[in-house]
Design a protein around this motif. Sequence first.
Motif, PDB file in Angstrom:
ATOM      1  N   GLU A   1     -11.186  10.128  36.237  1.00  0.00           N
ATOM      2  CA  GLU A   1     -10.195   9.558  35.322  1.00  0.00           C
ATOM      3  C   GLU A   1     -10.873   8.978  34.086  1.00  0.00           C
ATOM      4  OE1 GLU A   1      -6.645   6.152  35.311  1.00  0.00           O
ATOM      5  OE2 GLU A   1      -7.705   6.666  37.165  1.00  0.00           O
ATOM      6  N   ALA A   2     -12.000   8.283  34.300  1.00  0.00           N
ATOM      7  CA  ALA A   2     -12.735   7.731  33.161  1.00  0.00           C
ATOM      8  C   ALA A   2     -13.296   8.836  32.282  1.00  0.00           C
ATOM      9  CB  ALA A   2     -13.866   6.831  33.671  1.00  0.00           C
ATOM     10  N   VAL A   3     -13.785   9.897  32.889  1.00  0.00           N
ATOM     11  CA  VAL A   3     -14.323  11.025  32.118  1.00  0.00           C
ATOM     12  C   VAL A   3     -13.219  11.700  31.317  1.00  0.00           C
ATOM     13  CG1 VAL A   3     -15.346  13.324  32.323  1.00  0.00           C
ATOM     14  CG2 VAL A   3     -16.287  11.426  33.626  1.00  0.00           C
ATOM     15  N   GLU A   4     -12.060  11.875  31.914  1.00  0.00           N
ATOM     16  CA  GLU A   4     -10.946  12.501  31.193  1.00  0.00           C
ATOM     17  C   GLU A   4     -10.554  11.672  29.971  1.00  0.00           C
ATOM     18  OE1 GLU A   4      -7.728  13.265  33.818  1.00  0.00           O
ATOM     19  OE2 GLU A   4      -8.875  14.626  35.108  1.00  0.00           O
ATOM     20  N   ARG A   5     -10.546  10.348  30.113  1.00  0.00           N
ATOM     21  CA  ARG A   5     -10.243   9.498  28.958  1.00  0.00           C
ATOM     22  C   ARG A   5     -11.310   9.662  27.879  1.00  0.00           C
ATOM     23  NH1 ARG A   5      -9.031   5.528  32.923  1.00  0.00           N
ATOM     24  NH2 ARG A   5     -11.049   4.521  32.473  1.00  0.00           N
TER      25      ARG A   5
ATOM     26  N   LEU B   1     -19.607  13.102  27.581  1.00  0.00           N
ATOM     27  CA  LEU B   1     -20.500  13.848  28.454  1.00  0.00           C
ATOM     28  C   LEU B   1     -20.303  15.346  28.327  1.00  0.00           C
ATOM     29  CD1 LEU B   1     -20.193  11.652  31.673  1.00  0.00           C
ATOM     30  CD2 LEU B   1     -22.090  11.724  30.080  1.00  0.00           C
ATOM     31  N   GLY B   2     -19.182  15.762  27.751  1.00  0.00           N
ATOM     32  CA  GLY B   2     -18.872  17.185  27.666  1.00  0.00           C
ATOM     33  C   GLY B   2     -19.591  17.876  26.528  1.00  0.00           C
ATOM     34  N   GLN B   3     -19.481  19.203  26.537  1.00  0.00           N
ATOM     35  CA  GLN B   3     -20.048  20.033  25.482  1.00  0.00           C
ATOM     36  C   GLN B   3     -18.940  20.356  24.475  1.00  0.00           C
ATOM     37  OE1 GLN B   3     -21.411  23.313  27.862  1.00  0.00           O
ATOM     38  NE2 GLN B   3     -23.357  22.332  28.336  1.00  0.00           N
TER      39      GLN B   3
ATOM     40  N   PRO C   1     -12.954  26.079  38.144  1.00  0.00           N
ATOM     41  CA  PRO C   1     -14.291  26.230  38.748  1.00  0.00           C
ATOM     42  C   PRO C   1     -15.436  26.102  37.761  1.00  0.00           C
ATOM     43  CG  PRO C   1     -12.788  27.840  39.684  1.00  0.00           C
ATOM     44  CD  PRO C   1     -12.041  27.155  38.586  1.00  0.00           C
ATOM     45  N   GLU C   2     -15.184  26.406  36.468  1.00  0.00           N
ATOM     46  CA  GLU C   2     -16.260  26.305  35.467  1.00  0.00           C
ATOM     47  C   GLU C   2     -16.480  24.878  34.987  1.00  0.00           C
ATOM     48  OE1 GLU C   2     -13.723  28.317  35.307  1.00  0.00           O
ATOM     49  OE2 GLU C   2     -14.456  30.396  35.272  1.00  0.00           O
ATOM     50  N   GLY C   3     -15.577  23.961  35.333  1.00  0.00           N
ATOM     51  CA  GLY C   3     -15.734  22.582  34.896  1.00  0.00           C
ATOM     52  C   GLY C   3     -14.419  21.993  34.426  1.00  0.00           C
ATOM     53  N   LEU C   4     -14.505  20.897  33.677  1.00  0.00           N
ATOM     54  CA  LEU C   4     -13.334  20.197  33.166  1.00  0.00           C
ATOM     55  C   LEU C   4     -13.191  20.506  31.680  1.00  0.00           C
ATOM     56  CD1 LEU C   4     -11.131  18.022  33.885  1.00  0.00           C
ATOM     57  CD2 LEU C   4     -12.715  16.348  32.914  1.00  0.00           C
ATOM     58  N   PHE C   5     -12.077  21.114  31.293  1.00  0.00           N
ATOM     59  CA  PHE C   5     -11.813  21.475  29.900  1.00  0.00           C
ATOM     60  C   PHE C   5     -10.727  20.555  29.348  1.00  0.00           C
ATOM     61  CE2 PHE C   5     -13.873  25.233  31.406  1.00  0.00           C
ATOM     62  CZ  PHE C   5     -14.487  25.801  30.304  1.00  0.00           C
ATOM     63  N   THR C   6     -11.037  19.901  28.225  1.00  0.00           N
ATOM     64  CA  THR C   6     -10.067  19.093  27.501  1.00  0.00           C
ATOM     65  C   THR C   6      -9.882  19.723  26.129  1.00  0.00           C
ATOM     66  OG1 THR C   6     -10.832  17.102  28.654  1.00  0.00           O
ATOM     67  CG2 THR C   6      -9.511  16.780  26.655  1.00  0.00           C
ATOM     68  N   PHE C   7      -8.635  19.945  25.707  1.00  0.00           N
ATOM     69  CA  PHE C   7      -8.412  20.708  24.485  1.00  0.00           C
ATOM     70  C   PHE C   7      -7.209  20.176  23.719  1.00  0.00           C
ATOM     71  CE2 PHE C   7      -5.493  22.568  27.463  1.00  0.00           C
ATOM     72  CZ  PHE C   7      -4.393  22.914  26.693  1.00  0.00           C
ATOM     73  N   GLU C   8      -7.142  20.598  22.460  1.00  0.00           N
ATOM     74  CA  GLU C   8      -5.989  20.298  21.613  1.00  0.00           C
ATOM     75  C   GLU C   8      -5.881  21.369  20.537  1.00  0.00           C
ATOM     76  OE1 GLU C   8      -4.642  16.984  18.299  1.00  0.00           O
ATOM     77  OE2 GLU C   8      -5.675  16.308  20.114  1.00  0.00           O
ATOM     78  N   HIS C   9      -4.674  21.900  20.362  1.00  0.00           N
ATOM     79  CA  HIS C   9      -4.445  22.836  19.264  1.00  0.00           C
ATOM     80  C   HIS C   9      -4.407  22.049  17.953  1.00  0.00           C
ATOM     81  CE1 HIS C   9      -2.261  25.912  22.085  1.00  0.00           C
ATOM     82  NE2 HIS C   9      -3.434  25.530  22.533  1.00  0.00           N
ATOM     83  N   TYR C  10      -5.027  22.618  16.931  1.00  0.00           N
ATOM     84  CA  TYR C  10      -4.992  21.970  15.622  1.00  0.00           C
ATOM     85  C   TYR C  10      -4.635  23.009  14.560  1.00  0.00           C
ATOM     86  CZ  TYR C  10      -6.227  19.292  11.505  1.00  0.00           C
ATOM     87  OH  TYR C  10      -6.168  18.638  10.302  1.00  0.00           O
ATOM     88  N   TYR C  11      -3.490  22.781  13.928  1.00  0.00           N
ATOM     89  CA  TYR C  11      -3.078  23.636  12.818  1.00  0.00           C
ATOM     90  C   TYR C  11      -3.593  22.999  11.528  1.00  0.00           C
ATOM     91  CZ  TYR C  11      -0.135  26.047  16.156  1.00  0.00           C
ATOM     92  OH  TYR C  11       0.292  26.781  17.235  1.00  0.00           O
TER      93      TYR C  11
ATOM     94  N   GLN D   1     -16.023  20.622  27.138  1.00  0.00           N
ATOM     95  CA  GLN D   1     -16.187  21.093  28.517  1.00  0.00           C
ATOM     96  C   GLN D   1     -17.240  20.262  29.227  1.00  0.00           C
ATOM     97  OE1 GLN D   1     -18.140  24.817  28.985  1.00  0.00           O
ATOM     98  NE2 GLN D   1     -17.848  24.907  31.197  1.00  0.00           N
ATOM     99  N   VAL D   2     -16.856  19.695  30.357  1.00  0.00           N
ATOM    100  CA  VAL D   2     -17.814  19.038  31.249  1.00  0.00           C
ATOM    101  C   VAL D   2     -18.195  20.059  32.309  1.00  0.00           C
ATOM    102  CG1 VAL D   2     -18.212  17.125  32.831  1.00  0.00           C
ATOM    103  CG2 VAL D   2     -16.736  16.802  30.848  1.00  0.00           C
ATOM    104  N   PRO D   3     -19.438  20.523  32.336  1.00  0.00           N
ATOM    105  CA  PRO D   3     -19.830  21.568  33.286  1.00  0.00           C
ATOM    106  C   PRO D   3     -19.609  21.139  34.733  1.00  0.00           C
ATOM    107  CG  PRO D   3     -21.512  21.262  31.603  1.00  0.00           C
ATOM    108  CD  PRO D   3     -20.544  20.133  31.456  1.00  0.00           C
ATOM    109  N   GLN D   4     -19.297  22.114  35.563  1.00  0.00           N
ATOM    110  CA  GLN D   4     -19.043  21.826  36.967  1.00  0.00           C
ATOM    111  C   GLN D   4     -20.285  21.268  37.651  1.00  0.00           C
ATOM    112  OE1 GLN D   4     -16.017  22.033  38.296  1.00  0.00           O
ATOM    113  NE2 GLN D   4     -16.803  21.115  40.180  1.00  0.00           N
ATOM    114  N   ALA D   5     -21.462  21.697  37.207  1.00  0.00           N
ATOM    115  CA  ALA D   5     -22.689  21.182  37.817  1.00  0.00           C
ATOM    116  C   ALA D   5     -22.798  19.668  37.647  1.00  0.00           C
ATOM    117  CB  ALA D   5     -23.910  21.870  37.201  1.00  0.00           C
ATOM    118  N   LEU D   6     -22.365  19.166  36.480  1.00  0.00           N
ATOM    119  CA  LEU D   6     -22.399  17.724  36.241  1.00  0.00           C
ATOM    120  C   LEU D   6     -21.397  17.003  37.138  1.00  0.00           C
ATOM    121  CD1 LEU D   6     -23.772  15.591  34.499  1.00  0.00           C
ATOM    122  CD2 LEU D   6     -21.982  15.912  32.802  1.00  0.00           C
ATOM    123  N   ILE D   7     -20.219  17.593  37.280  1.00  0.00           N
ATOM    124  CA  ILE D   7     -19.201  16.995  38.156  1.00  0.00           C
ATOM    125  C   ILE D   7     -19.695  16.969  39.596  1.00  0.00           C
ATOM    126  CG2 ILE D   7     -16.850  17.261  39.028  1.00  0.00           C
ATOM    127  CD1 ILE D   7     -16.112  18.506  36.342  1.00  0.00           C
TER     128      ILE D   7
END
Length: 562
Positions: free
Chosen positions: A45-49, A222-224, A278-288, A319-325
């Motif tokens: 939860e902290a990582v997602e924030r 922590l993500g890429q 499976p590849e990790g945690l992806f957080t995204f946002e569309h930007y026009y 992207q937070v890699p799954q290996a880190l998680i």
Amino acid sequence: MHQQQQEQQVTSPWRAFLLIFPLLALVPIGALGGYVLWSIAARMEAVERSERFAVDLQREAVKTGLQSVATDLCVLAQQNELGHLLLEDRQQARLAMAAEYLALARNADDYDQIRFLDDHGQEIVRVNHNGGRPAIVADAELQDKSNRYYFRETIALEPGQIYVSPLDLNIEHGEIEEPYKPMIRVGTPVVDAAGDKRGIVLINLMAQRMLDQVEAAGGLSLGQPMMVNNEGYWLVTPNPPPGWGFMFPEHAEDRMARHYPAVWARINQQPSGTYAVPEGLFTFEHYYPLDGLKGCLDRRGLRAESLSDTGYRWVLMSQVPQALINGWRREAILQAVIIGAVVLVLLAIGTWAWLVVATERRRYRAHLETMARFDPLIGLANRVTFEERLLQEAQRAKRHDRRFALLFMDLDGFKAINDRHGHKAGDQVLIDVAQVLASNCRATDLAARQGGDEFVVLLAEIKDLAAAEKAAEKLRARIEALSWNQMQVGASIGLALWPDDAEDPETLMRLADDAMYRAKGAGKNRIRLAQDLTPGQVQSAGQVPSPGQAESPSQTQCPAGQ
């Protein structure tokens, strides 16, 4: 018989302990299991924030960069010199406009071109960045841009509206300019006093600074950080995969839809979100690009509200890699195991004697583990410690896309000293060589004794092969300079580079070992590179090539030692 009964009485509490203790242990084990689940969920939860915040910063970096250009564009579209030019088409007004453009280009070093094109697409005034020395383009070099997409789409806008082109690499004379120059073209129509369109003002924005800011914003988490265009091609990428695939036919498949099909499918379903795959945690946002971008003031002094919608978007991502998680999960489990061990030990305490024995046993085990990690003669790390560090460095290099080098060396002439002067002299040779390795390696490197007179050195975060060769040659020369009773040794060194030569530690070690034996077979006291070995030249560990075998001309030649 009585003695046997007494022994049974002595041992019977332990039998009861073995029956009762597992039942008692279920309580802390259950509690620790719940703690592990809570700890992992709280960490995620902290990582997602944090990732959400990083993506927000990426969006603001893009938005701020574009708004700055739009503001300058609006000023140029309403300058007095442009009004005079539209009214009278005087050469003096054109020169005054060019001077204004030149002043702006000098103060905005990421503007590649500033132009005014008439309503037919002909360039009237243009100032080029010119490698950091802005210059006005001569009239004879001004071009007709009527057939370019950015002119057609900008001239079609209403007064005050802003046009923002897709982001791509600049092309000069039909070829992609190198080094790569990411470019965005921002424009707005120009009207005269009667409200008739008379052309467009256009700024070519070199977008590398904006992309660097996107990447820097992602670095706070922590993500890429990533940024992809409407078709899923990377504009900011944790290389690999390569970026700008849409510009190169050979990289046409290097996009999200191919590398992360499930993630790309979900991204296209919602404007923003966080997905765990499976590849990790992806957080995204569309930007026009035009969202929230302020238009220019119209003739009545009102700001334009309806902006052009070109229908394309960018996707800002982290992207937070799954290996880190997985590492966090292991940490939580390990922490729970440690806590559980303490609780279980407390439950298991029966007598003070048992506690003393258990404490001493742990202390003795720790002492043995410490002694087992270092060579008792020379003080360097031993093979077990080195292999653990090699595995850690490989994981770190994969995560941060870094190189490291592995040196496998064997002393030449050591046996002669050992046979002539005895084992004590041989031990001193090993101690002195170890001192050379320890004193000439960086704090991040690790030197270890492999066995006998063989040593290995891990050069962490090495820049390239040339730097690794330089470090290896330095060690070889320092060893060669040592002397014992007017006797010397040399060092045959095999060098392997991660990930160029291999992407797993075991193969990298084997290649360095093979290269070392090639160095011995080539005359000793020299360096050989793993990348120079052909498949037919790779030797099994311990096999020395015959002196007559041909050597690759690209191998590093070092002067032979005694």
